[in-house]
Design a protein around this motif. Structure first.
Motif, PDB file in Angstrom:
ATOM      1  N   LEU A 149     -30.738 -41.354 -33.929  1.00  0.00           N
ATOM      2  CA  LEU A 149     -29.634 -40.725 -34.691  1.00  0.00           C
ATOM      3  C   LEU A 149     -29.418 -41.127 -36.258  1.00  0.00           C
ATOM      4  N   LEU A 150     -28.934 -39.436 -37.076  1.00  0.00           N
ATOM      5  CA  LEU A 150     -28.781 -40.024 -37.623  1.00  0.00           C
ATOM      6  C   LEU A 150     -27.532 -38.944 -38.765  1.00  0.00           C
ATOM      7  N   LYS A 151     -26.586 -40.073 -38.875  1.00  0.00           N
ATOM      8  CA  LYS A 151     -24.931 -39.361 -39.159  1.00  0.00           C
ATOM      9  C   LYS A 151     -24.416 -40.209 -40.059  1.00  0.00           C
ATOM     10  N   ASN A 152     -24.976 -39.413 -41.075  1.00  0.00           N
ATOM     11  CA  ASN A 152     -24.974 -39.818 -42.704  1.00  0.00           C
ATOM     12  C   ASN A 152     -25.223 -40.687 -42.963  1.00  0.00           C
ATOM     13  N   SER A 153     -26.836 -41.022 -42.764  1.00  0.00           N
ATOM     14  CA  SER A 153     -27.437 -41.966 -42.600  1.00  0.00           C
ATOM     15  C   SER A 153     -28.971 -41.286 -43.159  1.00  0.00           C
ATOM     16  N   TYR A 154     -30.191 -41.991 -43.698  1.00  0.00           N
ATOM     17  CA  TYR A 154     -30.984 -41.907 -44.486  1.00  0.00           C
ATOM     18  C   TYR A 154     -31.907 -43.229 -44.052  1.00  0.00           C
ATOM     19  N   THR A 155     -33.564 -42.612 -43.831  1.00  0.00           N
ATOM     20  CA  THR A 155     -34.545 -43.292 -43.305  1.00  0.00           C
ATOM     21  C   THR A 155     -36.003 -42.921 -44.244  1.00  0.00           C
ATOM     22  N   ILE A 164     -41.876 -40.784 -47.178  1.00  0.00           N
ATOM     23  CA  ILE A 164     -41.261 -39.534 -47.281  1.00  0.00           C
ATOM     24  C   ILE A 164     -40.073 -39.976 -46.637  1.00  0.00           C
ATOM     25  N   ALA A 165     -38.910 -39.357 -46.602  1.00  0.00           N
ATOM     26  CA  ALA A 165     -37.828 -39.879 -46.155  1.00  0.00           C
ATOM     27  C   ALA A 165     -37.017 -38.525 -45.401  1.00  0.00           C
ATOM     28  N   LEU A 166     -36.723 -39.031 -44.684  1.00  0.00           N
ATOM     29  CA  LEU A 166     -35.186 -37.980 -43.112  1.00  0.00           C
ATOM     30  C   LEU A 166     -34.118 -38.621 -43.607  1.00  0.00           C
ATOM     31  N   ALA A 167     -33.343 -37.829 -43.553  1.00  0.00           N
ATOM     32  CA  ALA A 167     -31.835 -37.560 -44.098  1.00  0.00           C
ATOM     33  C   ALA A 167     -31.352 -36.933 -43.097  1.00  0.00           C
ATOM     34  N   GLY A 168     -29.965 -37.133 -42.943  1.00  0.00           N
ATOM     35  CA  GLY A 168     -29.413 -36.351 -41.457  1.00  0.00           C
ATOM     36  C   GLY A 168     -28.060 -36.597 -41.676  1.00  0.00           C
ATOM     37  N   ILE A 169     -26.865 -35.423 -41.485  1.00  0.00           N
ATOM     38  CA  ILE A 169     -25.502 -35.838 -41.631  1.00  0.00           C
ATOM     39  C   ILE A 169     -24.344 -35.348 -40.493  1.00  0.00           C
ATOM     40  N   ASP A 170     -23.422 -35.996 -39.804  1.00  0.00           N
ATOM     41  CA  ASP A 170     -23.242 -35.367 -38.801  1.00  0.00           C
ATOM     42  C   ASP A 170     -22.079 -34.302 -38.959  1.00  0.00           C
ATOM     43  N   LYS A 181     -22.800 -39.936 -49.374  1.00  0.00           N
ATOM     44  CA  LYS A 181     -22.916 -41.034 -49.241  1.00  0.00           C
ATOM     45  C   LYS A 181     -24.037 -41.421 -48.211  1.00  0.00           C
ATOM     46  N   THR A 182     -25.123 -40.673 -47.450  1.00  0.00           N
ATOM     47  CA  THR A 182     -26.303 -40.414 -46.864  1.00  0.00           C
ATOM     48  C   THR A 182     -27.253 -40.864 -48.007  1.00  0.00           C
ATOM     49  N   LEU A 183     -26.990 -39.621 -49.065  1.00  0.00           N
ATOM     50  CA  LEU A 183     -28.078 -40.363 -50.141  1.00  0.00           C
ATOM     51  C   LEU A 183     -27.748 -41.414 -51.500  1.00  0.00           C
ATOM     52  N   THR A 184     -27.041 -41.894 -51.195  1.00  0.00           N
ATOM     53  CA  THR A 184     -26.423 -43.162 -51.756  1.00  0.00           C
ATOM     54  C   THR A 184     -27.513 -44.286 -52.575  1.00  0.00           C
ATOM     55  N   ASN A 185     -29.052 -44.283 -51.663  1.00  0.00           N
ATOM     56  CA  ASN A 185     -29.770 -45.124 -51.784  1.00  0.00           C
ATOM     57  C   ASN A 185     -31.072 -44.154 -52.268  1.00  0.00           C
ATOM     58  N   ALA A 186     -31.423 -42.686 -52.170  1.00  0.00           N
ATOM     59  CA  ALA A 186     -32.193 -42.186 -52.098  1.00  0.00           C
ATOM     60  C   ALA A 186     -32.689 -42.423 -53.434  1.00  0.00           C
ATOM     61  N   PRO A 188     -34.957 -39.460 -55.962  1.00  0.00           N
ATOM     62  CA  PRO A 188     -35.299 -38.061 -56.290  1.00  0.00           C
ATOM     63  C   PRO A 188     -37.039 -37.804 -55.993  1.00  0.00           C
ATOM     64  N   ASN A 189     -37.295 -38.955 -56.877  1.00  0.00           N
ATOM     65  CA  ASN A 189     -39.705 -38.514 -56.490  1.00  0.00           C
ATOM     66  C   ASN A 189     -39.678 -38.406 -55.300  1.00  0.00           C
ATOM     67  N   VAL A 190     -39.108 -38.972 -54.194  1.00  0.00           N
ATOM     68  CA  VAL A 190     -39.557 -38.696 -52.722  1.00  0.00           C
ATOM     69  C   VAL A 190     -39.308 -37.935 -51.856  1.00  0.00           C
ATOM     70  N   PHE A 191     -40.004 -36.878 -51.368  1.00  0.00           N
ATOM     71  CA  PHE A 191     -40.110 -35.712 -50.422  1.00  0.00           C
ATOM     72  C   PHE A 191     -38.946 -35.823 -49.370  1.00  0.00           C
ATOM     73  N   THR A 192     -38.055 -35.474 -49.396  1.00  0.00           N
ATOM     74  CA  THR A 192     -36.802 -35.757 -48.542  1.00  0.00           C
ATOM     75  C   THR A 192     -36.619 -34.296 -47.449  1.00  0.00           C
ATOM     76  N   MET A 193     -35.765 -34.684 -46.574  1.00  0.00           N
ATOM     77  CA  MET A 193     -35.580 -33.440 -45.543  1.00  0.00           C
ATOM     78  C   MET A 193     -34.382 -33.479 -44.814  1.00  0.00           C
TER      79      MET A 193
END
Length: 282
Positions: A149-155, A164-170, A181-186, A188-193
């Motif tokens: 589960l990606l609930k306001n989280s990032y992996t 690459i990065a995958l994020a998800g919101i509630d 909050k989800t992208l606090t540690n994101a 910007p140079n990493v391809f993010t979905m």
């Protein structure tokens, strides 16, 4: 509702009543809901590392199992998804139509577990997952089916010291989405979905370091007519209804999946169910 919208919906509703009263009714109820489109898309970006060239992501959404979409149909879908040889599988919400009325059993878990992806399976809540007291039940099922589960989280998804990065919101309608909050540690140079059930959230997403948003929720309108288009879509799927959309000079690309099941009315007309297969190109 303005005059133009009122006329569009009134004429469309009349056409629906007339058109669906004959042979079209049978087609819209029995035939088209079983016709699956496999929507192939190429995602190219200078931010995609070479290790991820030809990396494949399969998205499915809005199964609404229990409302004219059976476990047998879902089992066939699992076979189709696995045949795409996905590296990642993502589900963008609304597993069953009414969680409080659904006959939960291990068969659904077993079928979900059969989905195979080398780098993981991920999901986000839809409004029907939270609705009907389904929040904890759906999470338990998806946990047992080995979905993350990606609930306001990032992996991060790593390959050969690249990622690459995958994020998800509630869910936007019934949850508490927090993209900041989800992208606090994101990075910007990493391809993010981003996985977000409601597509209209893209107007918020575009202000954050996200390259691609994958959504569902709209069902593409379920019933569409030539020259008129869709007759109705739910809240937060009124602006972006289906297909590909680019925002702010291609800063963000949004893909809206038409989903697999139906809700409210068991019809699809000129709006076939679909899955998306995304192939990354560095």
């Amino acid at each position: 509702m303005n005059r133009r919208t009122f006329l569009k919906k009134s004429i469309g509703s009349l056409l629906a009543l007339v058109g669906l009263s004959g042979g079209t009714y049978y087609y819209a109820r029995e035939i088209e809901p079983t016709m699956l489109d496999i929507n192939q898309q190429i995602l190219s970006s200078s931010k995609i590392p070479k290790s991820f060239n030809n990396f494949k992501i399969v998205q499915f959404s809005d199964t609404h199992i229990g409302y004219h979409y059976s476990l047998e149909q879902f089992a066939e879908l699992v076979t189709t998804i696995n045949a795409q040889n996905p590296d990642i599988i993502v589900f963008t919400g609304d597993l069953v139509d009414k969680p409080h009325m659904y006959n939960w059993n291990n068969e659904l878990i077993k079928t979900l577990r059969k989905l195979k992806a080398n780098h993981g399976k991920y999901w986000v809540y839809g409004n029907h997952d939270h609705g009907g007291y389904g929040t904890d039940i759906v999470k338990d099922v998806m946990d047992k089916a080995e979905f993350h589960l990606l609930k306001n989280s990032y992996t991060s998804i790593p390959i050969n010291n690249e990622k690459i990065a995958l994020a998800g919101i509630d869910d936007v309608m019934l949850g508490r989405p927090d993209l900041e909050k989800t992208l606090t540690n994101a990075d910007p140079n990493v391809f993010t979905m981003l996985l977000a059930h409601e597509p209209d959230f893209a107007d918020t997403t575009v202000h954050f370091p996200v390259d691609i948003q994958l959504s569902g929720h709209s069902h593409g309108g379920q019933v569409r007519f030539p020259f008129i288009g869709h007759l109705y879509t739910p809240m937060y799927a009124e602006k972006y209804v289906q297909g590909k959309h680019t925002l702010q000079n291609e800063k963000l690309t949004l893909y809206v999946n038409r989903g697999l099941g139906t809700t409210r009315l068991p019809y699809r007309f000129l709006c076939k169910p679909e899955i998306h297969t995304f192939t990354l190109k560095s």
